[in-house]
Design a protein around this motif. Structure first.
Motif, short mmCIF file in Angstrom:
data_model
loop_
_atom_site.label_atom_id
_atom_site.label_comp_id
_atom_site.label_asym_id
_atom_site.label_seq_id
_atom_site.Cartn_x
_atom_site.Cartn_y
_atom_site.Cartn_z
N GLY A 114 0.79 -1.11 0.22
CA GLY A 114 -0.12 -0.02 0.20
C GLY A 114 0.98 1.20 -0.08
O GLY A 114 0.63 2.32 -0.67
N ALA A 115 1.90 1.23 0.84
CA ALA A 115 2.94 2.49 0.74
C ALA A 115 3.38 2.77 -0.59
O ALA A 115 3.65 4.03 -1.14
CB ALA A 115 3.88 2.32 1.90
N GLN A 116 3.75 1.71 -1.34
CA GLN A 116 4.44 1.80 -2.72
C GLN A 116 3.35 2.56 -3.58
O GLN A 116 3.66 3.24 -4.42
CB GLN A 116 4.81 0.39 -3.19
CG GLN A 116 5.35 0.55 -4.76
CD GLN A 116 5.77 -0.67 -5.34
OE1 GLN A 116 6.45 -1.48 -4.24
NE2 GLN A 116 5.99 -0.92 -6.45
N GLY A 117 2.30 2.01 -3.52
CA GLY A 117 1.02 2.68 -4.32
C GLY A 117 0.81 4.17 -4.05
O GLY A 117 0.49 4.86 -4.85
N ALA A 118 0.95 4.33 -2.64
CA ALA A 118 0.89 5.88 -2.28
C ALA A 118 1.81 6.62 -2.67
O ALA A 118 1.61 7.65 -3.28
CB ALA A 118 0.66 5.76 -0.67
N PHE A 119 3.06 6.05 -2.62
CA PHE A 119 4.33 7.01 -2.95
C PHE A 119 3.94 7.29 -4.41
O PHE A 119 4.34 8.52 -5.01
CB PHE A 119 5.52 5.98 -2.96
CG PHE A 119 6.68 6.64 -3.26
CD1 PHE A 119 7.44 7.63 -2.54
CD2 PHE A 119 7.00 6.68 -4.64
CE1 PHE A 119 8.53 8.28 -2.81
CE2 PHE A 119 8.22 7.30 -5.15
CZ PHE A 119 9.03 8.06 -4.28
N GLU A 120 3.82 6.23 -5.41
CA GLU A 120 3.35 6.99 -6.88
C GLU A 120 2.22 7.71 -7.28
O GLU A 120 2.20 8.84 -7.94
CB GLU A 120 3.14 5.45 -7.62
CG GLU A 120 4.11 4.30 -7.50
CD GLU A 120 3.79 3.23 -8.32
OE1 GLU A 120 2.72 2.96 -8.49
OE2 GLU A 120 4.68 2.02 -8.16
N MET A 121 1.08 7.61 -6.24
CA MET A 121 0.04 8.52 -6.30
C MET A 121 0.54 9.88 -5.99
O MET A 121 0.16 10.80 -6.55
CB MET A 121 -1.05 8.10 -5.62
CG MET A 121 -1.69 6.85 -6.24
SD MET A 121 -3.32 6.34 -5.29
CE MET A 121 -4.33 7.64 -5.56
N ILE A 122 1.32 10.11 -4.85
CA ILE A 122 1.52 11.35 -4.21
C ILE A 122 2.58 12.09 -5.05
O ILE A 122 2.34 13.51 -5.41
CB ILE A 122 2.14 11.18 -2.84
CG1 ILE A 122 1.04 10.53 -2.00
CG2 ILE A 122 2.82 12.48 -2.23
CD1 ILE A 122 1.30 10.19 -0.52
N VAL A 123 3.66 11.32 -5.93
CA VAL A 123 4.61 12.00 -6.43
C VAL A 123 3.74 12.48 -7.74
O VAL A 123 4.05 13.80 -8.10
CB VAL A 123 5.80 11.39 -6.59
CG1 VAL A 123 6.40 11.02 -5.24
CG2 VAL A 123 5.48 9.83 -7.40
N GLY A 124 2.99 11.98 -8.06
CA GLY A 124 2.54 12.06 -9.44
C GLY A 124 1.25 13.18 -9.18
O GLY A 124 1.33 14.11 -10.07
N ALA A 125 0.63 13.37 -8.38
CA ALA A 125 -0.28 14.22 -7.80
C ALA A 125 0.51 15.77 -7.42
O ALA A 125 -0.07 16.76 -7.86
CB ALA A 125 -1.12 13.92 -6.71
N PHE A 126 1.61 15.63 -7.02
CA PHE A 126 2.19 16.86 -6.57
C PHE A 126 2.73 17.35 -7.75
O PHE A 126 2.67 18.68 -8.06
CB PHE A 126 3.33 16.43 -5.58
CG PHE A 126 4.34 17.59 -5.17
CD1 PHE A 126 3.88 18.50 -4.48
CD2 PHE A 126 5.79 17.59 -5.70
CE1 PHE A 126 4.53 19.70 -4.22
CE2 PHE A 126 6.40 18.91 -5.29
CZ PHE A 126 6.10 19.75 -4.69
N ALA A 127 3.37 16.69 -8.92
CA ALA A 127 3.97 17.27 -10.11
C ALA A 127 2.67 17.75 -10.64
O ALA A 127 3.11 18.79 -11.48
CB ALA A 127 4.70 15.94 -10.82
N ALA A 128 1.36 17.12 -10.80
CA ALA A 128 0.45 17.68 -11.53
C ALA A 128 -0.38 18.91 -10.68
O ALA A 128 -1.35 19.49 -11.36
CB ALA A 128 -0.45 16.49 -11.80
#
Length: 236
Positions: free
Chosen positions: A109-123
């Motif tokens: 779950g942490a891995q999925g959260a990491f990918e979502m957070i860095v993507g959402a932050f960039a966008a």
């Protein structure tokens, strides 16, 4: 004359005895070593043994015994805890407070959260970030997003690779479970101005980034989701 009567009596008795023997044998039968119905009660029944040994036979009289192997032989590696290891002790504390906690599932779950957070932050996706960050971390992220938007800058982000996350710390603080995870990723991050010029980063350079993120969850809450409550990088 007396001797003749005595001899006659002997013959008569012999005939009677022979008749009785004949009748007994006709009633009881004669053992010749080939009879099939005789069973020695002190010897095992080979027919019964062969029927029991037949794996395809459905024998309702056979009752399987329970598995009596020691529990220690069936313990998973995760259940063998070193009390002197702070990480393992912390994970045990969390599992006591929240029996549904699974370290391996948490890492996924942490891995999925990491990918979502860095993507959402960039966008600049504030809505997605609000569901994954604590109010304090969200405020810090929004500050950076606001600055980029004020400067009319955009971010190009690509997550090239991500190693399996590693749990470094785990603890209970009152009713809050806290877990710190190490992320090692390869990213391409480029900031462009309103004219499309690169003002930060290199589109042809893959940067190796090491982050340490701490997630927390109130174990009393029915909400199973964890929130990102603290971040730091290797060089900070």
């Amino acid at each position: 004359m007396g001797g003749g009567f005595q001899f006659f009596d002997i013959i008569l008795f012999a005939l009677v005895a022979g008749f009785l023997v004949f009748r007994l044998r006709s009633v009881l039968g004669r053992r010749d070593g080939h009879e099939g119905n005789y069973k020695d009660p002190y010897q095992p029944d080979p027919k019964a043994d062969s029927e029991t040994d037949d794996p395809g036979r459905d024998n309702d009289n056979v009752i399987p015994l329970p598995d009596r192997s020691p529990r220690e032989d069936r313990l998973d590696d995760e259940e063998i805890i070193d009390p002197d290891n702070p990480l393992e002790a912390g994970l045990v504390q969390i599992r006591i407070a929240d029996p549904t906690f699974d370290p391996q599932g948490f890492v996924g779950g942490a891995q999925g959260a990491f990918e979502m957070i860095v993507g959402a932050f960039a966008a600049g996706d504030r809505k997605t970030l609000a569901t994954l960050l604590s109010p304090e971390v969200l405020s810090n992220f929004e500050t950076v997003i606001d600055q980029r938007e004020s400067a009319k800058e955009t971010v190009e982000h690509e997550l090239v690779g991500l190693r399996k996350p590693e749990i470094l710390e785990a603890e209970m603080q009152d009713d809050w479970a806290r877990v710190t995870v190490k992320f090692v990723s390869e990213q391409v991050n480029v900031v462009r101005d309103e004219d499309g010029k690169v003002v930060e980063g290199d589109p042809n350079y893959v940067d190796k980034v090491t982050d340490f993120w701490t997630f927390a969850r109130d174990v009393r809450s029915p909400d199973p989701n964890w929130a990102l409550v603290a971040t730091r990088s290797l060089d900070s």
